[in-house]
Write a protein that holds these residues in place. Sequence first.
Motif, mmCIF file in Angstrom:
data_model
loop_
_atom_site.group_PDB
_atom_site.id
_atom_site.type_symbol
_atom_site.label_atom_id
_atom_site.label_comp_id
_atom_site.label_asym_id
_atom_site.label_seq_id
_atom_site.Cartn_x
_atom_site.Cartn_y
_atom_site.Cartn_z
ATOM 1 N N GLN A 1 29.700 12.511 -12.472
ATOM 2 C CA GLN A 1 31.138 12.513 -12.676
ATOM 3 C C GLN A 1 31.493 12.520 -14.157
ATOM 4 O O GLN A 1 32.422 13.211 -14.584
ATOM 5 C CB GLN A 1 31.772 11.303 -11.986
ATOM 6 C CG GLN A 1 31.693 11.352 -10.466
ATOM 7 C CD GLN A 1 32.312 10.142 -9.816
ATOM 8 O OE1 GLN A 1 32.739 9.212 -10.491
ATOM 9 N NE2 GLN A 1 32.380 10.141 -8.489
ATOM 10 N N ALA A 2 30.736 11.690 -14.930
ATOM 11 C CA ALA A 2 30.991 11.679 -16.372
ATOM 12 C C ALA A 2 30.705 13.050 -16.978
ATOM 13 O O ALA A 2 31.437 13.527 -17.857
ATOM 14 C CB ALA A 2 30.129 10.607 -17.042
ATOM 15 N N ARG A 3 29.623 13.689 -16.461
ATOM 16 C CA ARG A 3 29.292 15.013 -16.947
ATOM 17 C C ARG A 3 30.380 16.025 -16.569
ATOM 18 O O ARG A 3 30.796 16.846 -17.397
ATOM 19 C CB ARG A 3 27.937 15.429 -16.388
ATOM 20 C CG ARG A 3 27.322 16.643 -17.017
ATOM 21 C CD ARG A 3 25.837 16.711 -16.710
ATOM 22 N NE ARG A 3 25.574 16.646 -15.290
ATOM 23 C CZ ARG A 3 24.961 15.621 -14.700
ATOM 24 N NH1 ARG A 3 24.560 14.595 -15.410
ATOM 25 N NH2 ARG A 3 24.732 15.625 -13.391
ATOM 26 N N GLN A 4 30.845 15.916 -15.307
ATOM 27 C CA GLN A 4 31.924 16.802 -14.880
ATOM 28 C C GLN A 4 33.197 16.549 -15.682
ATOM 29 O O GLN A 4 33.907 17.487 -16.068
ATOM 30 C CB GLN A 4 32.193 16.622 -13.385
ATOM 31 C CG GLN A 4 31.092 17.168 -12.485
ATOM 32 C CD GLN A 4 31.411 16.970 -11.017
ATOM 33 O OE1 GLN A 4 32.331 16.228 -10.664
ATOM 34 N NE2 GLN A 4 30.655 17.623 -10.151
ATOM 35 N N GLU A 5 33.495 15.227 -15.902
ATOM 36 C CA GLU A 5 34.677 14.894 -16.685
ATOM 37 C C GLU A 5 34.550 15.418 -18.108
ATOM 38 O O GLU A 5 35.514 15.960 -18.678
ATOM 39 C CB GLU A 5 34.880 13.374 -16.700
ATOM 40 C CG GLU A 5 36.076 12.890 -17.503
ATOM 41 C CD GLU A 5 37.405 13.333 -16.895
ATOM 42 O OE1 GLU A 5 38.425 13.284 -17.614
ATOM 43 O OE2 GLU A 5 37.424 13.729 -15.711
ATOM 44 N N ALA A 6 33.346 15.259 -18.671
ATOM 45 C CA ALA A 6 33.122 15.785 -20.020
ATOM 46 C C ALA A 6 33.251 17.305 -20.040
ATOM 47 O O ALA A 6 33.847 17.877 -20.967
ATOM 48 C CB ALA A 6 31.741 15.359 -20.520
ATOM 49 N N GLU A 7 32.699 17.942 -18.976
ATOM 50 C CA GLU A 7 32.821 19.401 -18.899
ATOM 51 C C GLU A 7 34.282 19.818 -18.737
ATOM 52 O O GLU A 7 34.729 20.812 -19.327
ATOM 53 C CB GLU A 7 31.982 19.925 -17.740
ATOM 54 C CG GLU A 7 30.474 19.764 -17.949
ATOM 55 C CD GLU A 7 29.685 20.167 -16.723
ATOM 56 O OE1 GLU A 7 30.318 20.458 -15.677
ATOM 57 O OE2 GLU A 7 28.432 20.192 -16.798
ATOM 58 N N ARG A 8 35.026 19.026 -17.877
ATOM 59 C CA ARG A 8 36.446 19.343 -17.703
ATOM 60 C C ARG A 8 37.205 19.190 -19.018
ATOM 61 O O ARG A 8 38.012 20.054 -19.405
ATOM 62 C CB ARG A 8 37.055 18.435 -16.630
ATOM 63 C CG ARG A 8 38.515 18.754 -16.311
ATOM 64 C CD ARG A 8 39.085 17.731 -15.346
ATOM 65 N NE ARG A 8 39.110 16.407 -15.927
ATOM 66 C CZ ARG A 8 40.042 15.995 -16.794
ATOM 67 N NH1 ARG A 8 41.017 16.817 -17.162
ATOM 68 N NH2 ARG A 8 40.014 14.770 -17.273
#
Length: 656
Positions: A410-417
């Motif tokens: 999720q953190a990776r997705q949030e960072a990607e977002r």
Amino acid sequence: MRKLLDFDVVVEPYDGGYRTRVVASPAGEAQTDFTLPFSDEGLENLVLKVVGSIGRARRKVRRIEPQESRLIEDFGSQLFQAVFSGPVRECLGRSRIAAENKDAGLRVRLRLPGDLANIPWEYLYDDEYGFLGLDPRTALVRYLEMSAPVQPFPIRPPLRILTIVSAPTDIPEIDGEKEWGKLKDELDGLVRDGMVQLDRLETGTLAELLPPLRQNEYHVLHFIGHGGYDEEAHDGALAFEDEDRNTRLVTGRDLMQMISGHRSLRLVVLNACEGARSASDDPFGGVAQALVRRGIPAVVAMQFEISDPAALVFSPSFYQAIAQGRPVDVATVEARKTMFARGHTVEWATPVLYLRSQDGRVFTRRWNQEAERKAREESERQEAERQEAERQARQEAERQEAERQEAERQARQEAERREAERRAREEAERRAREEAKWRAMLTPMIGPIVLSVPLLILAVTLLSGKRITAALAWVVFASAALGYVVASVEYRRRRRSGEPEFRRGIRLWTFALEFLFAWFLIYAIIQLNFAGLHSKAPHNIPLLTILAGVGALFSASLCLRVLAIDPEERRQMRPLLPAFLACMAVGLGAAAIGYTHSLNVDALNKIGPNSYKIGAIFLLAALFVNLMAPLVALARRPSGKNTRGMPDAGMSGKRT
């Protein structure tokens, strides 16, 4: 306790000498031929020296001389190098490595011919491992292979030991009572814990042995007394007592007649002198050999005379190891090591183990079935609890790991977002900057170009002194209408945007443009004479004179307003704005004067024709200044962007 792997060695006569054969080992089979490195006389001298040192120990003169310690090392080394040479030595080395890989040791089981049985094999000395008789990694036993296999006897603690102390009065007295007391003291802890039961016969007679064996189930028979070997009879014997406490010699065969049939009796310890000696032509001629031959799985006997201090050390150490569940061969090694540690550096090899059990175990523990069941159930319960705890811990760890991975995802997705948003924002800003750049470059020129059309038409007309035709009036009208709409939209957009530079410079510029475009609209309407404006206008002052005069006054007032602004704020304005307004004021003023020719004023009539030209010149100047203003603004811009990434105030000017 380490597991022991069998290393079976058969020594047999061969071609005037002897042959060593490894018949079973972790490394396979091997053989080599050898001759004894000493003569019979040399062996007798060695035994005499060993016995002599034991006699001195018995008399407490001293333990051992240094040359005697070196003597047994040299003897053991020569014997080892002769018997374990060539392929046999290599097989032993490979077997040790194989045992170490399995976290085990070796049980070296010697099968000896009768003429070699009386050699002290326990002194075998390996330069790398030391004495084999002291090394638990290579437990040394004398193995007598019999046709009937020996199975461990199941026992339920305590281990029952029946002790015989024989002290006939017609032979030299032994310190049997002291040895018995020492044995009881050393085993007292095991007795209190219920692991060992130690009983003693009231007398040392053979007849006294029968009732206890009939009434109880004993596991070990321990004899303390004298022993010897009759060279003429070629038989070993133990010195029991008779009814008068005199000596009665009991051979191994006689003793076996008394104890045979008692299956629980699995171990006999003969703590007597020369209980292990046998005839050279009869390997079973000694007491120990006779007992093994008749069915006792393990017998510990003495191959030399043993001093009382050494005997007091051996027995307690041996039984402690047996009670702790160690195999009898390992227990023998432990007892020898204890003797060596207590200073008996020669006598430790006196105890000899004769063994029929293949794995060294003559006992197996048999507990109460109910207690064993409860213990097993408790163990299973604890094991189940342990496994359940491990499973839960594993599941918890897996859950935490899954949560950690999900949080990371999720953190990776949030960072990607966020990164995508940042890139999109940067892309939008970049496009906005590009658009603003092009708009900043193009829009400052739109206003002057649109304004130049009516100014140019008006200036040319004034210079020529002709009237503006209807076609030109429509062109002025269309240009003025377009310019008014563009200026109005720009004015209101900048006002709503709240741009700081709109406060002064841009507001005045767009306001001036709105006014001028409105003036040209009115001018075009008058020229087109909508709804008969000329017929309805007053005759004393022409409409164009009024319109030009109003434009001149407004341009002059706006110019004065600009000149009165603080120099710091004036820097935000479009360059040449004051010059443009001044030229417009003068040009329109001159045009107003020129339009008064219809008045009956002589002075004005005289200067009227010249005023047309003056007005035209200043209007052309205003046109030139108007066209030059955005170019000067572009030239003044140092970096092309302000601190917010937008075109700076100097070039912003009017944007449409």
